[in-house]
Design a protein around this motif. Structure first.
Motif, mmCIF file in Angstrom:
data_model
loop_
_atom_site.group_PDB
_atom_site.id
_atom_site.type_symbol
_atom_site.label_atom_id
_atom_site.label_comp_id
_atom_site.label_asym_id
_atom_site.label_seq_id
_atom_site.Cartn_x
_atom_site.Cartn_y
_atom_site.Cartn_z
ATOM 1 N N ARG A 480 0.837 -1.202 0.000
ATOM 2 C CA ARG A 480 0.000 0.000 0.000
ATOM 3 C C ARG A 480 0.872 1.253 0.000
ATOM 4 N NH1 ARG A 480 -4.617 2.506 0.559
ATOM 5 N NH2 ARG A 480 -4.877 4.228 2.039
ATOM 6 N N SER A 481 1.987 1.202 0.723
ATOM 7 C CA SER A 481 2.893 2.348 0.767
ATOM 8 C C SER A 481 3.416 2.673 -0.623
ATOM 9 C CB SER A 481 4.055 2.067 1.717
ATOM 10 O OG SER A 481 3.601 1.821 3.025
ATOM 11 N N GLU A 482 3.850 1.646 -1.345
ATOM 12 C CA GLU A 482 4.365 1.865 -2.690
ATOM 13 C C GLU A 482 3.267 2.366 -3.624
ATOM 14 O OE1 GLU A 482 7.427 1.883 -3.554
ATOM 15 O OE2 GLU A 482 8.194 1.130 -1.645
ATOM 16 N N ALA A 483 2.041 1.869 -3.434
ATOM 17 C CA ALA A 483 0.924 2.326 -4.266
ATOM 18 C C ALA A 483 0.628 3.805 -4.024
ATOM 19 C CB ALA A 483 -0.323 1.485 -3.978
ATOM 20 N N LEU A 484 0.697 4.235 -2.756
ATOM 21 C CA LEU A 484 0.478 5.642 -2.444
ATOM 22 C C LEU A 484 1.557 6.517 -3.064
ATOM 23 C CD1 LEU A 484 -0.549 5.372 1.317
ATOM 24 C CD2 LEU A 484 -2.033 6.072 -0.581
ATOM 25 N N ILE A 485 2.814 6.061 -2.988
ATOM 26 C CA ILE A 485 3.927 6.827 -3.557
ATOM 27 C C ILE A 485 3.775 6.946 -5.067
ATOM 28 C CG2 ILE A 485 6.419 6.798 -3.963
ATOM 29 C CD1 ILE A 485 6.662 5.434 -1.174
ATOM 30 N N ALA A 486 3.392 5.826 -5.717
ATOM 31 C CA ALA A 486 3.222 5.831 -7.176
ATOM 32 C C ALA A 486 2.062 6.728 -7.589
ATOM 33 C CB ALA A 486 3.003 4.404 -7.677
ATOM 34 N N ALA A 487 0.961 6.689 -6.813
ATOM 35 C CA ALA A 487 -0.201 7.519 -7.142
ATOM 36 C C ALA A 487 0.146 9.002 -7.072
ATOM 37 C CB ALA A 487 -1.355 7.193 -6.196
ATOM 38 N N ALA A 488 0.925 9.387 -6.073
ATOM 39 C CA ALA A 488 1.336 10.787 -5.947
ATOM 40 C C ALA A 488 2.227 11.190 -7.120
ATOM 41 C CB ALA A 488 2.045 11.016 -4.617
ATOM 42 N N ALA A 489 3.141 10.294 -7.518
ATOM 43 C CA ALA A 489 4.069 10.609 -8.604
ATOM 44 C C ALA A 489 3.352 10.770 -9.940
ATOM 45 C CB ALA A 489 5.136 9.527 -8.714
ATOM 46 N N GLY A 490 2.196 10.127 -10.093
ATOM 47 C CA GLY A 490 1.449 10.229 -11.338
ATOM 48 C C GLY A 490 0.285 11.191 -11.277
ATOM 49 N N SER A 491 0.220 11.994 -10.239
ATOM 50 C CA SER A 491 -0.953 12.842 -10.024
ATOM 51 C C SER A 491 -0.846 14.180 -10.748
ATOM 52 C CB SER A 491 -1.133 13.103 -8.526
ATOM 53 O OG SER A 491 -0.077 13.897 -8.018
ATOM 54 N N ASP A 492 -2.009 14.823 -10.928
ATOM 55 C CA ASP A 492 -2.037 16.181 -11.462
ATOM 56 C C ASP A 492 -1.303 17.136 -10.518
ATOM 57 O OD1 ASP A 492 -3.539 15.286 -13.601
ATOM 58 O OD2 ASP A 492 -5.464 15.895 -12.726
ATOM 59 N N ASP A 493 -1.403 16.890 -9.217
ATOM 60 C CA ASP A 493 -0.738 17.757 -8.251
ATOM 61 C C ASP A 493 0.779 17.727 -8.407
ATOM 62 O OD1 ASP A 493 -3.055 18.673 -7.170
ATOM 63 O OD2 ASP A 493 -2.904 17.577 -5.276
ATOM 64 N N TYR A 494 1.326 16.574 -8.767
ATOM 65 C CA TYR A 494 2.778 16.490 -8.975
ATOM 66 C C TYR A 494 3.190 17.373 -10.146
ATOM 67 C CZ TYR A 494 7.362 14.478 -10.075
ATOM 68 O OH TYR A 494 8.693 14.299 -10.351
ATOM 69 N N ARG A 495 2.400 17.331 -11.231
ATOM 70 C CA ARG A 495 2.693 18.183 -12.380
ATOM 71 C C ARG A 495 2.533 19.659 -12.026
ATOM 72 N NH1 ARG A 495 0.705 13.491 -14.687
ATOM 73 N NH2 ARG A 495 -1.484 14.030 -14.349
ATOM 74 N N GLU A 496 1.499 19.959 -11.216
ATOM 75 C CA GLU A 496 1.295 21.337 -10.777
ATOM 76 C C GLU A 496 2.446 21.812 -9.904
ATOM 77 O OE1 GLU A 496 -0.237 25.091 -9.392
ATOM 78 O OE2 GLU A 496 -0.362 23.916 -11.242
#
Length: 512
Positions: A480-496
């Motif tokens: 779950r930790s890795e899934a959360l990290i991956a989700a953040a890295a692929g998020s619109d917020d990361y691009r913002e």
């Protein structure tokens, strides 16, 4: 010359903002003001008679408002000439924090320059006179605001909390991402790993009706509904910060069984709400929470089975606070005892008033403090202090709580309480006592607002990782930790975030 101060006003932020922009209110509040007339949307002309030491003069000038962010802040610039007496200019930064629906904290910072004969009086006399003028202004302004608040229609800062949403039946199957929903049945919650947060807002489960929070609590459905409808727990949302208030001040906000059952649903609703970026938990009146409502124990905790069910409900409630993906801050005044301490320890941060009093009196009631509450206590204060607190069942004050790590911040001090922080020059020249910078709610809201601008996915993921690590590796789900990290890295917020960094601007995160 520079100075700063604050005033606590018993009115909504919108009403205070309107008063700060009303020429008649400002004229009545400025000491010696003979006239104040609007000449443009954000400009006024003014005539003020002022006396500093032996110099008395009539100053004519203008007032300009700039950097306006309604209804939160503006810059007021005043420039005036008093002829032979000299001239003065002041830039005043004014900000309004909505502490409660009808309580506003006005903060100000002043930078001023004087010339001519005024400048010859010396900085100490000028500073003292300026401070007295500021104190007089806010005393008069408060009277004006009180009068407006008494005649105005009820006004509420922020957004209303939809209680009806808590009572809506589940229409779809909940979506869960490798973690239990905050509002799962308490027995199921108790069997899950500690401190696993609820799913991110975009995937949050539908709210389970309060009657399902505890399988054995069907008979308490009416009491849970009463908690929500009668505002024994109040919720108010403003500036992306939700304030959850335990509202039984006549009982020192002691938690009833129904309140333990209702709070998880409230936390789940706030976790789903994209307009909420941080949550403050506090108590109405002078106390945070004196613990469980012991007088009702004969009804809800009369035997072993009831006592076990009660502890399951308490753990589910505190887990709901710990598991919410958003930062949580406990604002602690007065008593924070027993179950109240468990509520406070379930928050990410604890801001206390200098007069707060803590304790876990389980040893005085022949009760063993629960496993989860004990684990949280141990993680905060360490083994020797945890033993002292649980064995001794003695109360300790905010200063001691700060020393041992039970709280993160203490607002105010004894010096502020007895007024000795007022300078000798202020006392000589008759300055009024200023409100001390010792309000834990004001400090907590400022802190929560600073967090609200950060990326929700980052904070939620960090919370999950930190809480899991603090409780031991067996609690942390690495997948779950890795899934959360991956989700953040692929998020619109990361691009913002990357775009804002490159463009040298503040990011605007959406939590997705």
């Amino acid at each position: 010359m520079e100075m700063a101060g604050e005033a606590r006003l018993q009115a909504s932020r919108e009403l205070v903002w309107d008063a700060l922009n009303d020429p008649s209110v400002l004229q009545a509040s400025i000491p010696g003001c003979e006239s104040l007339e609007r000449t443009a949307d954000n400009e006024f002309t003014a005539t003020v008679v002022s006396k500093v030491g032996p110099i008395k003069a009539r100053f004519a000038g203008k007032v300009t408002l700039s950097n306006i962010t309604a209804p939160k802040s503006y810059t007021l610039t005043g420039e005036g000439s008093g002829g032979a007496a000299g001239f003065a200019r002041a830039d005043i930064e004014v900000s309004l924090d909505a502490l409660e629906p009808t309580v506003t904290l006005l903060r100000y910072g002043v930078k001023a320059n004087v010339g001519g004969k005024l400048a010859q009086l010396g900085s100490r006399m000028i500073d003292a006179a300026a401070r007295k003028s500021a104190d007089d202004f806010f005393a008069l302004f408060e009277k004006q605001v009180d009068g407006l608040a008494a005649t105005a229609a009820p006004a509420v800062n922020g957004a209303a909390f939809d209680v009806e949403a808590l009572m809506m039946p589940v229409t779809e199957e909940p979506v869960v991402v490798n973690a239990p929903a905050v509002a799962m049945p308490a027995a199921a919650l108790a069997a899950q790993a500690d401190f696993a947060p609820s799913a991110p807002a975009a995937h949050a489960p539908h709210l389970v009706p309060p009657a399902a929070v505890q399988p054995s609590a069907a008979g308490y459905q009416a009491e849970v509904m009463d908690v929500l409808m009668s505002e024994k727990i109040k919720v108010w949302i403003s500036d992306q910060v939700a304030v959850v208030t335990l509202n039984r001040p006549n009982s020192r906000n002691a938690m009833t069984y129904a309140m333990w059952l209702a709070l998880p649903s409230i936390m789940a609703a706030l976790d789903r709400n994209p307009d909420v970026r941080a949550v403050i938990l506090t108590g109405a009146g002078k106390d945070f929470c004196a613990g469980a409502d012991i007088p009702e124990f004969e009804k809800v905790r009369a035997d072993v089975a009831q006592a076990t069910a009660y502890e399951v409900a308490v753990d589910a409630c505190c887990d709901a606070i710990a598991k919410i993906s958003k930062p949580t801050i406990a604002v602690l005044r007065g008593y924070c005892l027993g179950g109240g301490a468990h509520l406070a320890m379930s928050c990410d941060f604890r801001f206390a008033a200098y007069d707060a009093m803590f304790g876990i009196p389980a040893a005085r009631l022949s009760i063993i403090y629960g496993v989860k509450g004990t684990r949280k206590l141990l993680s905060l204060v360490g083994l020797p202090q945890a033993k002292r607190i649980l064995y001794g069942a003695q109360r300790f004050d905010a200063a001691h709580a700060l020393r041992i790590g039970f709280v993160d911040q203490v607002a105010g001090s004894a010096a502020e309480k007895d007024g000795t922080s007022t300078s000798i020059w202020e006392r000589i020249f008759g300055a009024k006592r200023r409100p001390a910078d010792g309000d834990p709610m004001a400090e907590a809201r400022a802190f929560a607002t600073s967090l609200a601008g950060n990326a929700p996915l980052s904070m939620g993921g960090a919370k999950y990782l930190l809480n899991g690590m603090a409780m031991g590796t067996g609690v942390l789900d690495l997948a779950r930790s890795e899934a959360l990290i991956a989700a953040a890295a692929g998020s619109d917020d990361y691009r913002e975030g990357r775009a804002a960094f490159a463009e040298k601007r503040e990011p605007k995160f959406q939590g997705r």
